[in-house]
Write a protein that holds these residues in place. Structure first.
Motif, PDB file in Angstrom:
ATOM      1  N   VAL A  51      -9.157   6.076  -2.417  1.00  0.00           N
ATOM      2  CA  VAL A  51      -8.175   5.063  -1.991  1.00  0.00           C
ATOM      3  C   VAL A  51      -8.613   3.757  -3.368  1.00  0.00           C
ATOM      4  CG1 VAL A  51      -8.141   2.435  -1.653  1.00  0.00           C
ATOM      5  CG2 VAL A  51      -8.640   4.157  -0.094  1.00  0.00           C
TER       6      VAL A  51
ATOM      7  N   ARG B 190      -3.638   5.204  -1.183  1.00  0.00           N
ATOM      8  CA  ARG B 190      -4.273   5.492  -0.944  1.00  0.00           C
ATOM      9  C   ARG B 190      -3.469   7.097  -0.471  1.00  0.00           C
ATOM     10  NH1 ARG B 190      -5.453   1.754   4.592  1.00  0.00           N
ATOM     11  NH2 ARG B 190      -5.728   0.130   3.634  1.00  0.00           N
TER      12      ARG B 190
ATOM     13  N   ARG C 190      -7.265   1.408  -6.920  1.00  0.00           N
ATOM     14  CA  ARG C 190      -6.755  -0.358  -6.792  1.00  0.00           C
ATOM     15  C   ARG C 190      -6.466  -0.714  -8.485  1.00  0.00           C
ATOM     16  NH1 ARG C 190      -6.047  -3.810  -2.441  1.00  0.00           N
ATOM     17  NH2 ARG C 190      -5.435  -5.275  -3.833  1.00  0.00           N
TER      18      ARG C 190
ATOM     19  N   GLU D 289      -2.625  -1.369  -4.130  1.00  0.00           N
ATOM     20  CA  GLU D 289      -3.403  -0.282  -3.212  1.00  0.00           C
ATOM     21  C   GLU D 289      -3.043   1.232  -3.664  1.00  0.00           C
ATOM     22  OE1 GLU D 289      -6.774  -1.041  -0.865  1.00  0.00           O
ATOM     23  OE2 GLU D 289      -5.805  -0.141   0.475  1.00  0.00           O
TER      24      GLU D 289
ATOM     25  N   VAL E 142       0.726  -1.416  -0.094  1.00  0.00           N
ATOM     26  CA  VAL E 142      -0.043   0.112   0.220  1.00  0.00           C
ATOM     27  C   VAL E 142       1.039   1.356   0.318  1.00  0.00           C
ATOM     28  CG1 VAL E 142      -1.713   1.011   1.485  1.00  0.00           C
ATOM     29  CG2 VAL E 142      -2.429  -1.174   1.090  1.00  0.00           C
TER      30      VAL E 142
END
Length: 197
Positions: free
Chosen positions: A192, A152, A194, A150, A5
């Motif tokens: 967020v 953020r 992906r 991911e 992430v």
């Protein structure tokens, strides 16, 4: 397998770093609800992945900080990424005492090999997700590696006019899917994403 992430603050005009060294733009829209979101993101990580330049500042700041974010920053294992084979995390410790907080930084694992190999090795270890937090060069290297699971982004209500972008010099377009969006009282928004498969 653990996921990678990447968490970054972003200006309205798409910069992750400005040109003014004295600017505190990533902090100005901070509110209790946005701090809780960041705290949750930090606390869920199994390891913090940090570029060596940012690591140097963090290692001096967090061990003695009274900020509520200090607990997850100090408690969670760190991996510092650098091309310097002789990089020594102990040389950046905050203070002469070897408190548990300071020891968590001086005892950081150093990853100086091939970026993709180091990330893949970490992904195959047990534990919570791998949380990468800037700086710009490290973040760009991770983007170019194609290994981020991911993104953020905390989009802040400020336009910088110039600075450094995270997605500069991509070899191809990158399609992302929005997973969630959370608006905070101070005007910041956490998005967020992906990668699309």
């Amino acid at each position: 397998m653990r996921e990678l992430v990447l968490k970054m603050s972003v200006s309205l005009d798409g910069f992750v770093a400005g040109t003014r060294a004295d600017s505190n733009w990533p902090l100005r829209a901070g509110t209790p609800d946005s701090a809780a979101w960041v705290f949750e993101t930090l606390s869920g990580a199994g390891a913090h992945l940090i570029g060596h330049r940012l690591f140097e500042g963090f290692a001096r700041l967090w061990p003695t900080s009274t900020n509520p974010m200090a607990a997850p920053m100090n408690d969670i294992p760190k991996v510092v990424f650098t091309r310097q084979a002789t990089f020594d995390p102990t040389s950046f410790s905050a203070g002469a005492d070897e408190s548990p907080a300071a020891a968590s930084w001086s005892g950081a694992r150093v990853a100086s090999g091939d970026l993709a190999e180091e990330i893949n090795r970490l992904k195959h270890e047990p534990g919570g997700y791998l949380l990468a937090q800037g700086g710009v060069d490290f973040g760009r290297s991770l983007v170019h590696s194609g290994l981020i699971d991911e993104y953020r982004f905390v989009v802040l209500p400020v336009a910088l006019g110039s600075g450094s972008g995270l997605f500069t010099e991509l070899s191809d377009e990158l399609d992302l899917q929005l997973i969630s969006s959370t608006a905070f009282d101070g005007g910041a928004i956490a998005n967020v994403y992906r990668p699309k498969s």
